[in-house]
Design a protein around this motif. Sequence first.
Motif, PDB file in Angstrom:
ATOM      1  N   THR A  10       6.067   2.152  -4.106  1.00 42.35           N
ATOM      2  CA  THR A  10       4.592   2.513  -4.391  1.00 42.35           C
ATOM      3  C   THR A  10       3.540   1.315  -3.704  1.00 42.35           C
ATOM      4  O   THR A  10       4.290   0.440  -3.385  1.00 42.35           O
ATOM      5  N   ILE A  11       2.541   1.798  -3.914  1.00 48.87           N
ATOM      6  CA  ILE A  11       1.272   0.761  -3.005  1.00 48.87           C
ATOM      7  C   ILE A  11       1.172  -0.288  -4.114  1.00 48.87           C
ATOM      8  O   ILE A  11       1.157  -1.429  -3.638  1.00 48.87           O
ATOM      9  N   ALA A  12       1.468   0.012  -5.471  1.00 50.88           N
ATOM     10  CA  ALA A  12       1.296  -1.168  -6.303  1.00 50.88           C
ATOM     11  C   ALA A  12       2.532  -2.223  -6.237  1.00 50.88           C
ATOM     12  O   ALA A  12       2.374  -3.408  -6.189  1.00 50.88           O
ATOM     13  N   GLN A  15       1.734  -4.241  -3.250  1.00 53.55           N
ATOM     14  CA  GLN A  15       0.532  -5.335  -3.385  1.00 53.55           C
ATOM     15  C   GLN A  15       0.911  -6.381  -4.364  1.00 53.55           C
ATOM     16  O   GLN A  15       0.503  -7.402  -4.037  1.00 53.55           O
ATOM     17  N   GLU A  21      -4.825  -7.177  -4.456  1.00 50.49           N
ATOM     18  CA  GLU A  21      -5.231  -5.968  -5.279  1.00 50.49           C
ATOM     19  C   GLU A  21      -5.892  -4.921  -4.190  1.00 50.49           C
ATOM     20  O   GLU A  21      -6.149  -3.903  -4.895  1.00 50.49           O
ATOM     21  N   ASP A  22      -6.121  -5.322  -3.077  1.00 47.90           N
ATOM     22  CA  ASP A  22      -6.699  -4.423  -2.178  1.00 47.90           C
ATOM     23  C   ASP A  22      -5.673  -3.919  -1.188  1.00 47.90           C
ATOM     24  O   ASP A  22      -4.664  -4.010  -1.252  1.00 47.90           O
ATOM     25  N   THR A  24      -5.342  -0.793  -0.097  1.00 49.52           N
ATOM     26  CA  THR A  24      -4.756   0.220  -0.412  1.00 49.52           C
ATOM     27  C   THR A  24      -4.425   1.359   0.748  1.00 49.52           C
ATOM     28  O   THR A  24      -3.160   1.730   0.990  1.00 49.52           O
ATOM     29  N   THR A  25      -5.397   1.501   1.461  1.00 50.69           N
ATOM     30  CA  THR A  25      -4.979   2.501   2.701  1.00 50.69           C
ATOM     31  C   THR A  25      -3.995   2.155   3.664  1.00 50.69           C
ATOM     32  O   THR A  25      -3.348   2.623   3.933  1.00 50.69           O
ATOM     33  N   GLU A  28      -0.500   2.085   1.975  1.00 47.91           N
ATOM     34  CA  GLU A  28      -0.110   3.388   2.067  1.00 47.91           C
ATOM     35  C   GLU A  28       0.397   3.643   3.599  1.00 47.91           C
ATOM     36  O   GLU A  28       1.603   4.273   3.572  1.00 47.91           O
ATOM     37  N   TYR A 172       2.022  -6.318   6.923  1.00 48.51           N
ATOM     38  CA  TYR A 172       0.443  -5.993   6.384  1.00 48.51           C
ATOM     39  C   TYR A 172      -0.362  -6.957   7.326  1.00 48.51           C
ATOM     40  O   TYR A 172      -1.382  -6.313   7.800  1.00 48.51           O
TER      41      TYR A 172
END
Length: 215
Positions: A10-12, A15, A21-22, A24-25, A28, A172
């Motif tokens: 998952t994204i979470a 992270q 916490e940012d 996301t895109t 993903e 990332y």
Amino acid sequence: MTLAATALTTIAAVQAELGIEDGTTRIERLINVAVDRITRYCGRTFHYEAARVDVLPGYGGPILYLPKGPVLEVASVSYDGSTLNTDDYAIHTRSDSAFAALYRSSGWTWTAPTVQGPEASPFPGGERNLWTITHECGFVTPGQVTAGPPALVRSLPYDLEQAAVLLAASWYPLARDLRVTSERLLSWSATYSMTSDIPEPIKELLAAYMSVEVA
């Protein structure tokens, strides 16, 4: 880009690995890329399928290897259109790995074509796909969990998810700036290289999930 329900994490989770916490895109997208890379490396997909159909050759032995595991339930097995009785075979698999097969004491008919000569004989290497297996298989990913009906409970091994988390997280900084080769994010630090190969520590996590090749 949307994160597929069949993604291995998952994204979470990514992270949390990065301590942010940012993004996301970006995360993903990297998860989807990581899953594609892991799928190619292991030679198989992992997500749950309620009714997968595999059409396979037979080699005469008692074990018929399937391309995806674990096998949870077999709906039907047929040979060249003729369906076998359910007591004619048994699931032969491990619930936590890529190994997936069916056992049949009388053997799975060798599907090599027959070569005519003084005596008709099979021609190895030309096996036809005459065995059809319809079965429920794979791991329920975090995104596939549902309350039902039917209820789906997560079964994806955590080491397999961790491989996806680490691979996505390692890319990332590169996704943000291709000039970056290393970075520290809070208590998390690493050296990054978006190479064509998977880092050795991640390969170790994936070792138990490699597909079984049958020749």
